[in-house]
Design an enzyme around this catalytic site. Sequence first.
Site, mmCIF file in Angstrom:
data_model
loop_
_atom_site.group_PDB
_atom_site.id
_atom_site.type_symbol
_atom_site.label_atom_id
_atom_site.label_comp_id
_atom_site.label_asym_id
_atom_site.label_seq_id
_atom_site.Cartn_x
_atom_site.Cartn_y
_atom_site.Cartn_z
ATOM 1 N N LYS A 142 10.929 59.630 32.664
ATOM 2 C CA LYS A 142 10.721 58.808 31.342
ATOM 3 C C LYS A 142 11.472 59.840 30.332
ATOM 4 O O LYS A 142 11.058 60.894 30.011
ATOM 5 C CB LYS A 142 9.554 58.525 31.153
ATOM 6 N N SER A 185 7.245 62.918 25.706
ATOM 7 C CA SER A 185 6.054 62.750 24.800
ATOM 8 C C SER A 185 6.452 63.751 23.520
ATOM 9 O O SER A 185 6.731 65.056 23.629
ATOM 10 C CB SER A 185 4.807 63.071 25.228
ATOM 11 N N ASN A 202 1.806 58.699 35.785
ATOM 12 C CA ASN A 202 2.715 59.122 35.003
ATOM 13 C C ASN A 202 2.022 60.455 34.863
ATOM 14 O O ASN A 202 1.046 60.858 34.473
ATOM 15 C CB ASN A 202 2.790 58.475 33.611
ATOM 16 N N ASN A 226 10.303 56.458 25.723
ATOM 17 C CA ASN A 226 8.967 56.791 25.273
ATOM 18 C C ASN A 226 9.063 56.347 23.721
ATOM 19 O O ASN A 226 9.900 55.866 23.239
ATOM 20 C CB ASN A 226 8.701 58.228 25.458
ATOM 21 N N LYS A 261 -5.098 55.977 30.595
ATOM 22 C CA LYS A 261 -4.645 57.551 30.953
ATOM 23 C C LYS A 261 -5.112 58.166 32.066
ATOM 24 O O LYS A 261 -4.691 59.200 32.836
ATOM 25 C CB LYS A 261 -5.105 58.440 29.712
ATOM 26 N N ASN A 301 1.139 57.208 17.180
ATOM 27 C CA ASN A 301 0.316 58.083 17.812
ATOM 28 C C ASN A 301 0.457 59.429 18.069
ATOM 29 O O ASN A 301 1.746 59.923 18.079
ATOM 30 C CB ASN A 301 -0.292 57.374 19.274
ATOM 31 N N ARG A 302 -0.390 60.330 17.829
ATOM 32 C CA ARG A 302 -0.283 61.572 18.156
ATOM 33 C C ARG A 302 -1.297 62.162 19.135
ATOM 34 O O ARG A 302 -2.229 63.187 18.859
ATOM 35 C CB ARG A 302 -0.131 62.433 16.902
ATOM 36 N N GLY A 320 -0.013 55.389 29.011
ATOM 37 C CA GLY A 320 -0.948 55.823 27.771
ATOM 38 C C GLY A 320 -1.933 54.859 27.780
ATOM 39 O O GLY A 320 -3.138 55.271 26.853
ATOM 40 N N PHE A 321 -1.923 53.660 28.044
ATOM 41 C CA PHE A 321 -3.087 52.760 27.925
ATOM 42 C C PHE A 321 -4.403 53.232 28.787
ATOM 43 O O PHE A 321 -5.426 53.471 28.395
ATOM 44 C CB PHE A 321 -2.906 51.080 28.394
ATOM 45 N N TYR A 342 3.275 48.199 25.816
ATOM 46 C CA TYR A 342 1.793 48.589 25.430
ATOM 47 C C TYR A 342 1.357 48.064 24.000
ATOM 48 O O TYR A 342 0.516 47.311 23.998
ATOM 49 C CB TYR A 342 1.989 50.060 25.292
ATOM 50 N N GLY A 401 -1.507 63.155 21.952
ATOM 51 C CA GLY A 401 -1.342 65.031 22.635
ATOM 52 C C GLY A 401 -1.962 64.921 24.142
ATOM 53 O O GLY A 401 -2.759 65.916 24.525
ATOM 54 N N PHE A 402 -1.667 64.074 24.849
ATOM 55 C CA PHE A 402 -2.093 63.855 26.271
ATOM 56 C C PHE A 402 -3.390 64.049 26.607
ATOM 57 O O PHE A 402 -3.903 64.862 27.251
ATOM 58 C CB PHE A 402 -1.255 64.963 27.247
ATOM 59 N N ASN A 448 4.308 64.759 21.352
ATOM 60 C CA ASN A 448 3.210 65.204 20.932
ATOM 61 C C ASN A 448 2.464 66.306 21.721
ATOM 62 O O ASN A 448 1.473 66.804 21.343
ATOM 63 C CB ASN A 448 1.998 64.015 20.929
ATOM 64 N N THR A 449 3.365 66.843 22.582
ATOM 65 C CA THR A 449 3.214 68.455 23.178
ATOM 66 C C THR A 449 4.340 68.934 22.791
ATOM 67 O O THR A 449 5.472 68.926 23.250
ATOM 68 C CB THR A 449 2.868 68.094 24.802
#
Length: 355
Positions: free
Chosen positions: A218, A172, A138, A247, A65, A110-111, A62-63, A318, A113-114, A174-175
């Site tokens: 994960k 995640s 990932n 996660n 991407k 956070n949201r 996530g840091f 993170y 969303g990839f 957020n999806t």
Amino acid sequence: MHPIDLGAGLLRHLPAETAHRATIKLVGMLGPLLPEPAPDDFCLAVNAFGLDFPNPVGLAAGFDKNAQVPDGMARFGFGFVECGTVTPKPQAGNPRPRLFRLVKDDAVINRMGFNNDGSTAAAKNLRARRGKAIVGINIGANKDSSDRVGDYAWCFSELAPLADYVTVNVSSPNTPGLRGLQNKDELTKLLGIMTNARAQLYDSAPQTHGMRKPILLKIAPDLDLQALDEIADVVRASGIEGLIVSNTTVARPPLKSRHAEEAGGLSGRPLFEPSTRVLAEMHKRLGGAVTLVGVGGICSGFDAYAKIRAGASLVQLYTALAYHGPGLVDRIKNELLACLKRDGFARVSDAVGVP
Ligand SMILES: Cc1cc2nc3c(=O)[nH]c(=O)nc-3n(C[C@H](O)[C@H](O)[C@H](O)COP(=O)(O)O)c2cc1C
């Protein structure tokens, strides 16, 4: 104070996402100029799924991407860096604001969303690497995909040859619908397709694709005990090598900050306890069958040590990095060494899962 930590302190005055983008740019420019980190104490070395990690402290997904700066981040002393989540097609992610600091709680919601540039861009960045850090990739599915499992297979085939291991991210929040892939039948199918994709890749060109790349799954921290039983059964039968726990959480423990009610995944200190509990549950179920990676709320070497005693061979973080700057990595390693010494463990691996 180290100039890098001073810079990190200044970045914390910018809006969270602006600060993150600036950090990636700065590490891209300055990373190659930073000195190689001092060699790690041999007590910290870990061998897991066929890889030799200089230390067990990794940067969580996530840091970075798009896999732009894994080697730059490794200069801060991380034992490995996980890039992504990467999806087949580029996607913008959710509308902003979508990243919130909860300063009073040492946490973030956070949201995102990839949001990412897609697998071809990540592949290009990985191909251009000059460094030698251990890098995981990932992978996930596009939000609008009509074949989510196919998205994972696509990313695996494109990116596994360029990474040291691959993480299948089904957790995640957020999806919409993604976490449904943690259900028994869907997970069995997904991991079957992953291990088939690996076999095909390897059989087609074992020389070019090097070793058979380890696959990790994960999972979320928001799973009940029956779901954990089922996931453990599927993982054990699947032939994958590892499990990352966990996660971000959709739960909201009591929080002090004003952004506490924002939608999305909560990370940082309040996640430590629930994610460590799930880690310990999975250690109970899986023993040494696969490697466990502990992530969620690690802010110190004591936290990292607690994850290791709960069953993790490796750890990741993170959120604490965003609050404490890159000097945190050395601090964590020193505190971890002190814990090992205090309790009479010669190596990290001797402490894994010891009650
Ligand atoms: C801003 C942000 C973005 C994240 N993006 C991803 C992601 O793309 N894929 C993923 O697997 N995890 C992602 N995570 C989750 C982290 O990898 C990690 O599992 C979680 O933050 C818990 O660790 P921490 O408390 O040390 O932050 C993200 C976390 C944050 C804070």
